[in-house]
Structure formats: C-alpha cells, structure tokens
Design a protein around this motif. Structure first.
Motif, mmCIF file in Angstrom:
data_model
loop_
_atom_site.group_PDB
_atom_site.id
_atom_site.type_symbol
_atom_site.label_atom_id
_atom_site.label_comp_id
_atom_site.label_asym_id
_atom_site.label_seq_id
_atom_site.Cartn_x
_atom_site.Cartn_y
_atom_site.Cartn_z
ATOM 1 N N UNK A 319 0.839 -1.206 0.000
ATOM 2 C CA UNK A 319 0.000 0.000 0.000
ATOM 3 C C UNK A 319 0.879 1.263 0.000
ATOM 4 N N UNK A 320 1.874 1.288 0.870
ATOM 5 C CA UNK A 320 2.716 2.486 0.977
ATOM 6 C C UNK A 320 3.544 2.696 -0.285
ATOM 7 N N UNK A 321 4.143 1.622 -0.786
ATOM 8 C CA UNK A 321 5.028 1.773 -1.942
ATOM 9 C C UNK A 321 4.226 2.080 -3.210
ATOM 10 N N UNK A 322 3.027 1.518 -3.326
ATOM 11 C CA UNK A 322 2.234 1.744 -4.537
ATOM 12 C C UNK A 322 1.539 3.096 -4.545
ATOM 13 N N UNK A 323 0.950 3.461 -3.421
ATOM 14 C CA UNK A 323 0.042 4.620 -3.430
ATOM 15 C C UNK A 323 0.487 5.787 -2.542
ATOM 16 N N UNK A 324 1.121 5.503 -1.429
ATOM 17 C CA UNK A 324 1.327 6.569 -0.437
ATOM 18 C C UNK A 324 2.802 6.712 -0.091
ATOM 19 N N UNK A 325 3.617 6.930 -1.115
ATOM 20 C CA UNK A 325 5.068 7.003 -0.897
ATOM 21 C C UNK A 325 5.437 8.145 0.039
ATOM 22 N N UNK A 326 4.596 9.188 0.048
ATOM 23 C CA UNK A 326 4.923 10.352 0.873
ATOM 24 C C UNK A 326 4.868 10.037 2.372
ATOM 25 N N UNK A 327 4.241 8.918 2.712
ATOM 26 C CA UNK A 327 4.143 8.534 4.127
ATOM 27 C C UNK A 327 5.422 7.840 4.616
ATOM 28 N N UNK A 328 6.286 7.442 3.681
ATOM 29 C CA UNK A 328 7.515 6.750 4.073
ATOM 30 C C UNK A 328 8.595 7.794 4.320
ATOM 31 N N UNK A 329 9.328 7.683 5.413
ATOM 32 C CA UNK A 329 10.426 8.639 5.637
ATOM 33 C C UNK A 329 11.381 8.640 4.436
ATOM 34 N N UNK A 330 11.853 9.813 4.072
ATOM 35 C CA UNK A 330 12.600 9.969 2.817
ATOM 36 C C UNK A 330 13.791 9.005 2.674
ATOM 37 N N UNK A 331 14.675 8.873 3.668
ATOM 38 C CA UNK A 331 15.825 7.960 3.474
ATOM 39 C C UNK A 331 15.368 6.529 3.185
ATOM 40 N N UNK A 332 14.324 6.105 3.869
ATOM 41 C CA UNK A 332 13.821 4.745 3.660
ATOM 42 C C UNK A 332 13.189 4.613 2.273
ATOM 43 N N UNK A 333 12.479 5.647 1.866
ATOM 44 C CA UNK A 333 11.838 5.630 0.544
ATOM 45 C C UNK A 333 12.889 5.511 -0.556
ATOM 46 N N UNK A 334 14.024 6.212 -0.382
ATOM 47 C CA UNK A 334 15.098 6.167 -1.389
ATOM 48 C C UNK A 334 15.697 4.757 -1.440
ATOM 49 N N UNK A 335 15.902 4.156 -0.274
ATOM 50 C CA UNK A 335 16.457 2.795 -0.226
ATOM 51 C C UNK A 335 15.529 1.815 -0.932
ATOM 52 N N UNK A 336 14.242 1.933 -0.667
ATOM 53 C CA UNK A 336 13.266 1.022 -1.289
ATOM 54 C C UNK A 336 13.273 1.225 -2.807
ATOM 55 N N UNK A 337 13.266 2.496 -3.218
ATOM 56 C CA UNK A 337 13.239 2.797 -4.654
ATOM 57 C C UNK A 337 14.493 2.255 -5.343
ATOM 58 N N UNK A 338 15.639 2.386 -4.687
ATOM 59 C CA UNK A 338 16.885 1.881 -5.268
ATOM 60 C C UNK A 338 16.823 0.368 -5.458
ATOM 61 N N UNK A 339 16.273 -0.312 -4.492
ATOM 62 C CA UNK A 339 16.154 -1.768 -4.559
ATOM 63 C C UNK A 339 15.210 -2.217 -5.664
ATOM 64 N N UNK A 340 14.220 -1.406 -5.947
ATOM 65 C CA UNK A 340 13.205 -1.788 -6.932
ATOM 66 C C UNK A 340 13.529 -1.281 -8.341
ATOM 67 N N UNK A 341 14.648 -0.618 -8.454
ATOM 68 C CA UNK A 341 14.976 0.066 -9.709
ATOM 69 C C UNK A 341 14.907 -0.870 -10.926
ATOM 70 N N UNK A 342 15.436 -2.104 -10.771
ATOM 71 C CA UNK A 342 15.496 -2.988 -11.944
ATOM 72 C C UNK A 342 14.416 -4.070 -11.918
ATOM 73 N N UNK A 343 13.547 -4.018 -10.915
ATOM 74 C CA UNK A 343 12.503 -5.059 -10.830
ATOM 75 C C UNK A 343 11.419 -4.768 -11.870
ATOM 76 N N UNK A 344 11.129 -5.716 -12.763
ATOM 77 C CA UNK A 344 10.173 -5.419 -13.842
ATOM 78 C C UNK A 344 8.712 -5.547 -13.416
ATOM 79 N N UNK A 345 8.459 -6.191 -12.282
ATOM 80 C CA UNK A 345 7.066 -6.483 -11.905
ATOM 81 C C UNK A 345 6.463 -5.359 -11.073
#
Lengths: 509, 370
Positions: A319-345
C-alpha cells in the motif's frame, strides 16, 4: 431379510444358529476368529468365542477366559445340575470367568458392535444370552512429545490415538470427583468413540447440553479425525477463523476444563477439541503459564506483535510503496526505490509471487521427509531467494518483508490458526495493491466485523476484549502471576474462585 | 424491542458517532466562523448536546420498550408516527451527506486523489450495510474498539503537537462575542444531534434502563472531552486562521505532527485510528434511516429496507461529495437550517405530547405490540 432386520434379531438359543448368523453378518472376513470348545471339557456345554484378530488382547483371553473355562481340575459337580439358561449365565459370570468386565447382550446388533469395538463374544449352546468380554487391546503408539504445541518448559506427554489413553492423561491431571466423562458413538459405519469431559459445577450452565445436542445431531458414515466433528459443531462453518480449538497437549486440555470448558475426545486421533474457544487463546502457549510471569507476558506480547505483522506487513508495504510514498520517511523511501529500480514487476504482483513462493516452500518442506524437507527449505529460501534478487526479479526489501511475515506467522503457536491468518492476508494484500489505503481499510474492517460477529458455543469469539471484561484481562495481553489470578474466567458462575486470596509471597516479618 | 447491548456499548457508540466528523470537518467550519473561540463553541455545543440527550432519555424512559417513533404512534396515532419518522429520515439522509464529506475527503484529498468518488461512497456504504446485517451488538463491539482507537489517536496527536503549542493564540477569548459563539454551535450541535436522535431510536435495545441517564451523560462528557482536544490543539498549534483554510482541519493537524524522524506526517495514523469512528457513523446513520423508513412505510421487516435505504443515502452522499464547493456550501449554510429544527423540535414535541396525552401512556397501552 435386510441387514437392519437381521441385526435387530435376538440371539438364538442354539449355538450353531448363532454362528451361522454371525457369518452371514460379517461374511468370511479373514480376521474374524472363532474358537470352539466345551466348557470344562464336559460335552454338555458347547461354546464358541468370537473376536476380531488385532483388536483384542489375546493373552488376556487366554488367561482370563479360556484357561478357567477349560480347567479340568475344578469341581464340575454343579455344572451337571444346571438346566436353565439363567443358571448357566450366572455360573459363567460369577464362578468361572476371571475377566473383570462382563456384559450380557441379547441382540445381534449389540454382538456385532461389541465385536467391532474389540471385545470378545462368548456364545454358549442353550443359553439365550451371550457374553461380552472386555478384551480390547491393540497396538498403539506410545506417549510421546506432541509434534505441534511444543514447549520449552512443561510436560512432554502428548495425546495418542487411543481415546482411553487420552482420557486417562487428562484424568491424571484432574483428580476431582466432579470430573465427568460422557461417551457416545458417532458414525453410522465407523462407530467412532467420542467422549466429552468437564467438571460439574465449574462448567458453564447449559454448555454440556449444547455440546451433546450438537454431537448427537451429527449423521455421517464415518468419523476418522476430530476435524470431522469440528466442522459439524462449528458456530461459523464458512469462516476462515477457527471457533473450536484442537490440541495434542493434555495439560492444555486440562487447563481448559479447569476454566469451565468442555473437552471432546475422539478415538483414533491425538487432537482433542476444546469448546468454547476465544481467538486470543490461539496466541497463548502452555509455556506462558510455566515460566515466570514477566517472561510469559513478554513472549505473549511478542506473539501479538507477530500476529499483527503476519496479518498486515505485506499489505502495508504494498500500500505504501504503490500509493502513499509520501508517508515513508525519505531515506527509507530512497532505499526502497533503489532496490526496486530494476525489478520489472508491479509491486502487488511481486508481493503475491513471493508470498505464494513462500507458501510453496513451506508446504513442500512439510510434506517431505524431515531431513529432505529441511534441505528444501534451505535451498528454497536461501539459494532461490538470493538468485531472484541478483537476477533483478524481486527487490531485496520484498524478500525481507515476506520472510519477516513468514517468520511472524510461525511464531503463532497454533499451526492451524496461523494458516487461517495467512489465508486472510491474501485478500487484504490484493485490496491494498488495488485501492491503497481505501482497499486495506475496507477489507480489514470487513474482516474485523466478521470476527466480532463470531461466537463459539454462545460466547463472543473475541471475548474478553470485545466485549470488554475487565476481570478477565489478567490473562489476555499479559499473563498475571498465579497468586493474582484469584478467579476463574467471568463466565464460570458456580465456582468462580480459583485460589484463596492474599497469596502473594513475601518475606517473613 | 429485545435488549441487545450494554450501557457501556451505548457509551462507545455515542462517542464514535460524533467524533469523526466533529474533530475535522466541523472544526474547520467553526474556525472560519468563530476563529480562536472554536474550543469555546465546542464546549457550548457539548452542553447543548447534554441537555437534548437528557431530554431524549427522559422521553424513552416513559416507554422503555418502545423507541421515539413507536411512542409517538402510541400518543398521536400512525400519522404522527409517520411525520416524525419522515423528519428523522430527512435528518439521517442529510447527516449521511456530512459523513460522506468526512470519510471521502479524508481519503480522497490526502491519499487517493485519482480514485473516482463513487468508489469511496460505494465501498463505505457496502461496509456499512454489512455491519448492520451483523447486528447492533457487533456494531457496538466495534465501537468499543473505536473508543480505544480514539484514545490512542488523541494521545499520539498530543505527543506529536505539544512542542509547537502557543497559548497566545487563544487570546483574546470570545473575540467574536458570546452570541456569535452560541450561534456557531449549530454546526457542532448537528453532530450531537446524530447521537441524540440515534439514542431516541436504539435506546430500547439497551439493557438496564436505570443506567441509561448515567451512561448517556457520561458518553457526552467523555466524547466532548475527546473532541475538545482537537480545537484546543488546532488553535494552539495551527492557529484558527490556518485551521479555517482547510476542509478537513484535523488532517492538517495530523500532517504537521511528528515524533522524531520516523514517526512523522500522521495522516496515515490518523485515518487508521479514526476509521472505525467514521464507519460507526455510517452504520448507525444507515440503521437509523432504515428504521425511520420502516416507520414511514409501516412495514415489519427491516432487512428488506436496508438495501433501498443504503442506495438512497449512497446516491445522496455521492451527489454531495462529488463537488467540493457544493459539499461545503451544503454543510456550512443549509445543513444547520435543516438539522437544528429537527434536533430540537422532535424531542421537544414528543416530550410535550407525552404531557398532553399522559393517559395514553398507561401500562395496558405500553404492553400493546407496536
């Protein structure tokens, strides 16, 4: 003549007729044993013992039935004077047979029932009744530590497949004259022995009648395991929540009986049922009561957190990653985004695939032989997980989320309750991935309303929290020390006191 | 009517039915009209609510087995009953619009701006119907959880906001005058009216009638206290000028609250903890509207009316929230004009009718099936 009429017939006076009838009823089953003999080797009284091989204790038959009846050295004078069948019956039961339990039956229905239950039937020529000798005895598994509900501290004995051994395990823990066991048979063909156990005066008024009424309503050909019974007496048959608790632990069942519940024993299974059941009991273990109360309460608290994680963590993440990214603290959001960078799904699909893969590994590990099962789990979780991350098919954080959720679900002590929570997780996950917070809240509230509406044998399933009972909070989220738990649960009306007051230990003054 | 819930459950329902709308949407309107006196307005309104609630309980106590509509039928016949039922239905229809504004704008404006409005309205209404189908007792148990959530939310918000609290924002007290403060109470009175009119309908379902007054009063005081924290923080932290800029003032409060780096922006926490209160509002509003509709039509089976009533309320709710300006105009200017006469008139009229037709409240009549 149809089978019912045949069974309803009274036994015949002549031995030969009886044996023919038994043969008609049981066919030529190879395990039916017939032993013909003359009582005291006197040609006057011809007799036959019938039993089912494998269900009886043959040593017992030999020592307590055959030996005394074939003994030539005893005084036979009185036998020759007997002419009436009642006299023969009395002589056999009171003077000749040494077996402790003898019953007389007079219909073929009873004869067949007793034979199939493992007893031996003695037919005597010219006698209008036959004798049922309690010779049950078959090979059973020894009492071992239960496979589920394991504890660090506490008794190691678990129920086995014999109903009598199981009732004895509980009876050893409840030496109360008010402890009651009521037996019945369920299953038109299996005639499975079922027993209910409770303490008269402690059990809630009307509960025993309710349990018996529900059990008597069951009409089925066979009961092979206690879940058959569970599904027939369940208050919420279509619910994923379990409103009947099953346990392999005699101490857990005895503790339930002491709290006014009714235990249901079913022959051929080590799982004994306990009703009524409250949701919170699935998060408790026997250890909670056997370790110091601070520890017990702490581990219980951890299990509550595990329950929340198990139910909601993947859904919240999606829910947070798909719709409400602004609710995730910024450093954590960047880490998650980096991890998902190459995931095609998309994240929902990624979560669903990972969850299903986890369930697959769990199921495969469970069904395999123990040693191979462990290998499958290790290969699955470590090697495939690592490879999937390196291949860019899943993000590392998703592996962490799914693994944490899986571990949390294993922390729920009751395996079947843990599975039901896993089942509920999927609709919440899908709704969260489709509609974000709205989907999560909608399905979560629907599940909550459903759980709030459930009852187990008349008691609210989420009691004592909803409805709130302040007196029962000493054993819900926290486990109060034994000296503080003066009363039984609030619904036990007759004997509410569990212990004397003011038992808190203190140094002598 | 069969007793189903305890007085403690009634208390929980009363707190929940007022809380969700009163802390946000209502406070935003009050901030615009009363400025820094919004907390005083909230206190005044709670006192009005207390008065009407006491009157309502007194009315129902005259015929403890019958709700206000059944009592009206006993006093003035079925046409009187239908008239009062129509007024009640109108009230709950309008109130549903207000509730939809609360629920939909919390979610849509702050979380899901691209999701069509009808999805919010439809899902919330479906969950409401599902709750009613499970019965008042289940709703009451959910309300108990709702009270826990409210307490947690209030504590978290207090912890996350106190650092920025400025007492100067409260001065001058009664800056727009006493009478203005009293007049502005109409917005919050309409919230309390949901509680009083609901009690007029469901009180016969509550056990132990001797405790009705005590628990309903306690609910008003506790609920008022839980709500009062919000205007105080909104004035002290946000300032009334800023609070008045937002449709959902409480969400703006939540957005600015934080405890350290990782517990920041409370919107999600806010929605999670206030969702139950909002859903209790939806469920009780649907239930009371359905019961009112049953009395208008004269039928016996409530279940047949649930879906049509839910559709009517849902369509109305969708029409209200589909346009922000229309929604806020209706809520600010038109809703108090409809709600206030019903809020005060219904209990006062029935109370007076009871005095005039006292003889009709004899035991023989009370025992007659309604």
């Amino acid at each position: 003549m149809d089978l019912t009429k045949q069974l309803e017939q009274d036994v015949f006076v002549r031995l030969k007729q009886n044996l023919d009838e038994i043969e008609k009823l049981l066919g030529n089953s190879s395990d039916v044993v017939k032993r013909d003999f003359f009582i005291m080797n006197n040609n006057t009284f011809e007799a036959t013992l019938i039993y089912i091989d494998g269900l009886v204790d043959e040593t017992k038959i030999e020592e307590t039935v055959l030996a005394p009846l074939l003994n030539n050295n005893r005084d036979l004078q009185f036998l020759s004077e007997l002419t009436k069948s009642e006299e023969i019956a009395t002589a056999l039961t009171k003077k000749l047979l040494l077996i402790p339990s003898i019953n007389k039956v007079s219909t073929f229905q009873d004869v067949i029932n007793e034979l199939l239950a493992g007893n031996t039937v003695l037919f005597v020529d010219h006698c209008v009744q036959c004798f049922v000798l309690a010779t049950q005895g078959w090979d059973t598994r020894g009492i071992e530590e239960p496979q589920s509900d394991t504890v660090i501290r506490g008794p190691r004995d678990g129920f086995v497949e014999s109903i009598r051994a199981n009732t004895a395990l509980v009876r050893r823990r409840i030496r109360d004259p008010m402890f009651r066991l009521q037996s019945l048979q369920i299953g038109k063909r299996s005639k499975t022995d079922v027993a209910i156990a409770y303490i008269d005066g402690v059990v809630r008024e009307g509960l025993v009648d309710e349990v018996l009424e529900r059990l008597n309503r069951i009409k089925i050909d066979a009961i092979l395991e206690s879940n058959y019974i569970e599904e027939f007496i369940d208050d919420a048959p279509n619910s994923p929540f379990m409103t009947v608790q099953g346990s392999e632990r005699p101490d857990k069942i005895a503790a339930g009986i002491y709290e006014g519940k009714v235990a249901i024993f079913v022959d051929n299974t080590p799982f004994v049922l306990l009703v009524p059941t409250h949701f919170w009991t699935f998060l408790n273990t026997s250890d909670d009561y056997y370790t110091q109360y601070w520890m017990g309460s702490f581990f219980r608290f951890i299990r509550y957190i595990a329950f929340i994680i198990s139910l909601t963590l993947p859904s919240l993440f999606v829910m947070l990653v798909s719709f409400h990214q602004e609710m995730i603290p910024t450093p954590l959001a960047i880490t998650i985004a980096a991890g998902r960078e190459i995931v095609p799904l998309p994240i929902l699909l990624e979560a669903l695939i990972m969850e299903l893969a986890f369930e697959l590994m769990r199921e495969a590990g469970l069904r395999m032989p123990k040693q191979i099962g462990q290998a499958v789990s290790i290969v699955g979780s470590l090697i495939i997980g690592q490879a999937a991350v390196e291949a860019g098919l899943v993000s590392p954080i998703m592996v962490i989320v799914v693994a944490t959720t899986g571990i949390a679900s294993f922390a729920i002590p009751n395996y079947f309750a843990s599975v039901s929570i896993r089942l509920i997780r999927f609709p919440i996950l899908i709704a969260s991935g489709v509609l974000g917070l709205l989907g999560f809240a909608t399905i979560f509230v629907v599940v909550l309303i459903h759980a709030l509406s459930l009852r187990s044998f008349g008691e609210p399933y989420l009691a004592p929290v909803f409805p709130f009972s302040s007196s029962d909070q000493k054993d819900t989220l926290f486990r109060a020390p034994w000296w503080a738990k003066e009363k039984r649960p609030a619904d036990v009306k007759d004997e509410p006191e569990r212990e004397s007051e003011n038992q808190k230990p203190s140094p002598e003054k | 009517m069969k007793s189903q819930i305890s007085n403690a459950m009634l208390l929980a329902i009363i707190i929940n039915i007022v809380y969700a709308k009163a802390i946000g949407v209502t406070q935003g309107i009050i901030a615009r009209q009363a400025g820094g006196d919004m907390w005083i307005v909230t206190i005044f309104s709670t006192l009005f609510g207390l008065l009407i609630m006491s009157l309502t309980v007194l009315i129902i106590k005259r015929t403890p087995e019958k709700n206000i509509l059944e009592q009206t039928k006993l006093l003035v016949g079925k046409w009187g009953e239908k008239l009062i039922a129509l007024l009640m239905f109108t009230f709950f229809l309008g109130a549903y619009g207000g509730i939809m504004i609360t629920v939909v704008y919390h979610l849509m404006d702050y979380f899901l701006p691209e999701v069509p409005t009808y999805i919010f309205v439809a899902l919330v209404t479906i969950v409401g119907v599902y709750g009613i189908m499970k019965g008042v007792e289940v709703i009451a148990r959910l309300a108990v959880l709702g009270v826990f959530s409210i307490i947690v939310l209030n504590i978290l918000l207090l912890l996350g906001s106190l650092d920025y609290f400025e007492i100067e924002s409260f001065l001058p007290v009664l800056r727009n005058g006493f009478f203005n403060a009293v007049e502005v109470t109409k917005h919050h009175n309409a919230d309390w009216a949901m509680a009083t009119l609901m009690v007029a309908i469901i009180l016969p379902m509550v056990k132990q009638k001797e405790k009705w007054m005590k628990y309903s009063t306690k609910a008003l005081i506790l609920g008022g206290g839980f709500i009062l924290m919000w205007p105080i923080l909104e004035v002290g932290v946000l300032s009334p000028e800023v609070a008045g800029q937002y449709i959902v003032a409480c969400m703006q409060m939540a957005r600015s609250a934080e405890i350290g780096l990782f517990v920041h922006r409370y919107e999600l926490i806010m929605v999670i903890f206030f969702a139950i209160s909002a859903l209790i509002q939806v469920m009780m509003c649907l239930l009371c509207a359905s019961i009112s509709a049953k009395h208008i039509i004269g039928g016996n089976n409530l279940n047949f009316l649930l879906i049509p009533v839910a559709v009517i309320l849902g369509v109305f709710g969708y029409w209200v929230v589909n346009d922000h300006i229309r929604a806020m105009d209706l809520l600010t200017y038109y809703w108090p004009r409809v709600a206030m006469p019903i809020t005060f008139a219904v209990p006062i009229i029935v109370f007076l009718l009871g005095f005039i037709f006292k003889k009709k409240l004899t035991k023989g009549n009370l025992d007659a099936p309604s």
